[in-house]
Structure formats: structure tokens, C-alpha cells
Design a protein around this motif. Structure first.
Motif, mmCIF file in Angstrom:
data_model
loop_
_atom_site.group_PDB
_atom_site.id
_atom_site.type_symbol
_atom_site.label_atom_id
_atom_site.label_comp_id
_atom_site.label_asym_id
_atom_site.label_seq_id
_atom_site.Cartn_x
_atom_site.Cartn_y
_atom_site.Cartn_z
ATOM 1 N N GLY A 187 0.820 -1.595 0.129
ATOM 2 C CA GLY A 187 -0.097 0.221 -0.577
ATOM 3 C C GLY A 187 0.669 1.046 -0.292
ATOM 4 N N ARG A 188 0.073 2.971 0.584
ATOM 5 C CA ARG A 188 0.706 3.577 0.297
ATOM 6 C C ARG A 188 1.991 3.907 1.410
ATOM 7 N N ALA A 189 1.686 3.020 2.416
ATOM 8 C CA ALA A 189 2.896 3.268 3.532
ATOM 9 C C ALA A 189 3.217 1.189 3.577
ATOM 10 N N THR A 190 3.389 0.264 2.337
ATOM 11 C CA THR A 190 3.615 -0.628 2.832
ATOM 12 C C THR A 190 4.075 -1.467 4.508
ATOM 13 N N VAL A 191 3.876 -2.292 4.964
ATOM 14 C CA VAL A 191 3.885 -2.758 6.789
ATOM 15 C C VAL A 191 4.636 -4.362 5.798
ATOM 16 N N ILE A 192 5.578 -4.569 6.328
ATOM 17 C CA ILE A 192 6.374 -5.582 6.651
ATOM 18 C C ILE A 192 6.666 -6.198 7.932
ATOM 19 N N ALA A 193 5.894 -7.151 8.449
ATOM 20 C CA ALA A 193 5.740 -8.458 9.186
ATOM 21 C C ALA A 193 6.677 -9.415 9.736
ATOM 22 N N ALA A 194 7.357 -9.732 10.493
ATOM 23 C CA ALA A 194 8.093 -10.942 10.619
ATOM 24 C C ALA A 194 6.953 -11.774 11.239
ATOM 25 N N PRO A 195 7.155 -12.951 11.876
ATOM 26 C CA PRO A 195 6.302 -13.913 13.138
ATOM 27 C C PRO A 195 7.215 -13.903 14.236
ATOM 28 N N GLY A 197 7.929 -10.934 15.498
ATOM 29 C CA GLY A 197 7.765 -9.811 16.053
ATOM 30 C C GLY A 197 8.167 -8.120 15.052
ATOM 31 N N ARG A 198 8.889 -8.893 14.812
ATOM 32 C CA ARG A 198 9.575 -7.607 14.089
ATOM 33 C C ARG A 198 8.462 -6.602 13.259
ATOM 34 N N ILE A 199 9.087 -5.865 12.880
ATOM 35 C CA ILE A 199 8.280 -5.072 12.143
ATOM 36 C C ILE A 199 8.456 -3.735 10.913
ATOM 37 N N SER A 200 8.053 -3.595 10.222
ATOM 38 C CA SER A 200 9.034 -1.999 9.681
ATOM 39 C C SER A 200 7.620 -1.535 8.803
ATOM 40 N N VAL A 201 7.891 -0.452 8.426
ATOM 41 C CA VAL A 201 6.663 0.606 7.533
ATOM 42 C C VAL A 201 7.661 1.186 7.097
ATOM 43 N N ASN A 202 7.077 1.408 5.515
ATOM 44 C CA ASN A 202 7.974 1.552 4.842
ATOM 45 C C ASN A 202 7.919 2.957 4.567
ATOM 46 N N ASP A 203 8.760 3.957 4.286
ATOM 47 C CA ASP A 203 8.345 5.940 4.562
ATOM 48 C C ASP A 203 9.291 6.495 2.723
ATOM 49 N N ASN A 204 9.179 5.859 1.708
ATOM 50 C CA ASN A 204 9.485 6.283 0.032
ATOM 51 C C ASN A 204 8.579 5.518 -0.878
ATOM 52 N N GLY A 205 6.630 5.760 -0.189
ATOM 53 C CA GLY A 205 5.999 5.269 -1.895
ATOM 54 C C GLY A 205 6.017 6.213 -2.116
ATOM 55 N N VAL A 206 5.787 6.004 -3.114
ATOM 56 C CA VAL A 206 5.921 6.873 -4.872
ATOM 57 C C VAL A 206 3.540 6.499 -5.245
ATOM 58 N N PHE A 233 12.688 -10.848 5.894
ATOM 59 C CA PHE A 233 12.368 -10.158 6.813
ATOM 60 C C PHE A 233 13.183 -8.304 5.960
ATOM 61 N N ASP A 234 14.467 -8.738 6.336
ATOM 62 C CA ASP A 234 15.011 -7.666 5.846
ATOM 63 C C ASP A 234 15.624 -7.565 4.223
ATOM 64 N N ALA A 235 15.286 -8.683 3.416
ATOM 65 C CA ALA A 235 14.805 -8.876 1.691
ATOM 66 C C ALA A 235 13.663 -8.115 1.578
ATOM 67 N N ALA A 236 12.938 -8.716 2.353
ATOM 68 C CA ALA A 236 11.622 -7.268 1.737
ATOM 69 C C ALA A 236 11.653 -6.414 2.081
ATOM 70 N N ARG A 237 12.168 -5.421 3.820
ATOM 71 C CA ARG A 237 12.320 -4.287 4.158
ATOM 72 C C ARG A 237 12.835 -4.088 2.589
#
Length: 275
Positions: A187-195, A197-206, A233-237
Motif C-alpha cells: 500500500g501507500r505505506a507498505t507494512v512488513i511484519a515477521a512472525p 514480532g519484527r515490524i517495519s513501515v516503508n517511508d518512501n512510497g510513490v 524480513f530484511d529482503a522484503a524491507r
């Protein structure tokens, strides 16, 4: 490269070594749909090759081989006519993309299950997700923590009904635990989550990424990095960020075919920063 802060995954990007060779750089497979639906697999395969996978195969139904062969060069082609043949073709691969234009049918479900037994890290996208609507447990039971699911919100709702109402971050986090795999909620701010508990929200969507086939490219990028043994998880981010950066560098008029060709510039800027 834009003014965005470079994220921490850059320190784990799998750069080639002076004494390396193509097999050390990872072996990627992409499963194609039937003869009239091969474009998605070709996009994913080219993206995986561009992002550094050393060897890339398109695994296709026999009727698709004649369509794909004239459209590829460095990418190899392996037809398969049964689940057993698919398993054999994927036996030596490090990562496999399954789902883009695969078809919403029993064969796609069977192919996901067959590939899950090979040991390759799976990136499950598009039809590979939708085909398990109503039976998500059938998918989750064959996944492991190295696998990645890449749904947009519609596909997410099919696999995790009612969960998105909790908010995107909470939904992605819970979905990753349920699936036992990394979840990329696009999505506009893609969310990446690992089982774990790690989670990241991408900040450079266009906005330029709102075009047919861009998700297929992203799936290939994620798989191309996991094939090089980058943490899933890092590969996805990393792939989500580079995907957006490639689109930003192109701008208006972007189509999915442009994205893999923008990756060298994005990678070169990251490589310069790694020194």
C-alpha cells in the motif's frame, strides 16, 4: 538517490565477492502461468536477475514454453507437466516465486504445496494467495519463517478476514504470526511484519507504482534477495524500499517493465554508501 535516510538493512545487502560465481549468488525460480499469462513471471524473473540472483529459471507449463523462450535471454526455461516434475525442477533452487498469473485453481494450490517441500524460500503472491481464500490454514501449514506473503489489501482480506480493521500495522503483525511467515502488506505505506514480532513501515512510497505488474516485479525482487541468502524480513524491507526508489527515479509514465531497468542505479547508489 533521494534525501531519505538509508535504512539499516543496507548493511546486510548481499554484494558479490571477487572470488564468487553465479551459483554462489543464488538460484531463483519463478513459476509461470499458462501460455496466455506469462508476462507476470517474466517481470518477476527479470527483477530477480537485476537485483543480483546469479541464476534465474522460469518454470512453466509445457504450453507456455514456446511463448516465453523468444522473450528471454539470460533467464533459463524449464517446462514441467506435473507436481513431481515441478518439485524436481525446483530441487536445487534457493527461492521460488509462485502466484503471479498462476491461475486460481487446484493446480496452483498443489504447486504451492509441492514447492513448500523443496526447502526453497517461497514468495507467494497474487493468485497464490487468492486461491487459498476460505482455506487459509491449508497455506499456513506448509509455510515457514523464511517464506514471504505479499498481499495487497484485497488479497489480505481474503486470507485474513476482519483483521485489517485492527489497523494495518496490527493486522500485518498478527497475520505474520498466524501464517508463520513474513507478511508484506502492500500500500501507500507498505507494512512488513515477521512472525518473531519484527515490524517495519516503508517511508518512501510513490504513486507511480500504481500500475499493472509492479507487484510482480516486487515479488521477484524479494525472492532475488532471499535467493542470495538475505534474511527474508530484511529482503522484503530492502526490496520494498528499492522498488519505490526505482519508481521515484523514473517518475510519471512508469510501467512495470521500467522498474527492473532502474534497479542498477538504485543498487549503485547503495553500493557507494556501503563503502
Amino acid at each position: 538517490m533521494t534525501g531519505f535516510n538509508l535504512p539499516d538493512w543496507r548493511t546486510t545487502l548481499p554484494w558479490p565477492t571477487p572470488d564468487g560465481h553465479k551459483h554462489m549468488r543464488g538460484r531463483l525460480g519463478v513459476v509461470s502461468g499458462k501460455a496466455t499469462q506469462t508476462g507476470a513471471a517474466r517481470l518477476a524473473a527479470r527483477a530477480g536477475l537485476r537485483i543480483g540472483a546469479g541464476v534465474v529459471h522460469i518454470l512453466c507449463p509445457p504450453d507456455a514454453a514456446a511463448v516465453i523462450a523468444p522473450a528471454i535471454a539470460a533467464i533459463m526455461l524449464t517446462p514441467f507437466g506435473s507436481e513431481e516434475a515441478l518439485t524436481e525442477a525446483a530441487a536445487d533452487l534457493d527461492a521460488v516465486v509462485i502466484g503471479p498469473a498462476a491461475g486460481i485453481n487446484d493446480a496452483t494450490r498443489a504447486h504451492v504445496r509441492a514447492l513448500a517441500g523443496t526447502g526453497a524460500a517461497l514468495v507467494v503472491d497474487a493468485d497464490g494467495l487468492t486461491v487459498f481464500e476460505g482455506w487459509p490454514a491449508d497455506l499456513f501449514e506448509v509455510l515457514d519463517r523464511d517464506d514471504v506473503l505479499t498481499p495487497h489489501e484485497g488479497e489480505f482480506r481474503r486470507l485474513f478476514p476482519g483483521l485489517i480493521e485492527k489497523g494495518r500495522e496490527a493486522a500485518a503483525s498478527e497475520a505474520a504470526v498466524r501464517a508463520g511467515a513474513v507478511v508484506v502488506l502492500k500500500g501507500r505505506a507498505t507494512v512488513i511484519a515477521a512472525p518473531d514480532g519484527r515490524i517495519s513501515v516503508n517511508d518512501n512510497g510513490v504513486p507511480w507504482l500504481a500500475t499493472a505488474g509492479s507487484g510482480d516485479v516486487l515479488a521477484g525482487m524479494i525472492a532475488g534477495l532471499t535467493a542470495q541468502r538475505m534474511d527474508s524480513f530484511d529482503a522484503a524491507r530492502a526490496a520494498v524500499w528499492m522498488h519505490a526508489e526505482a519508481a521515484r527515479g523514473f517518475g510519471p509514465g512508469l510501467i512495470a517493465e521500467d522498474l527492473p531497468e532502474r534497479l542498477p542505479a538504485v543498487l549503485a547508489a547503495l553500493y557507494a554508501q556501503s563503502g
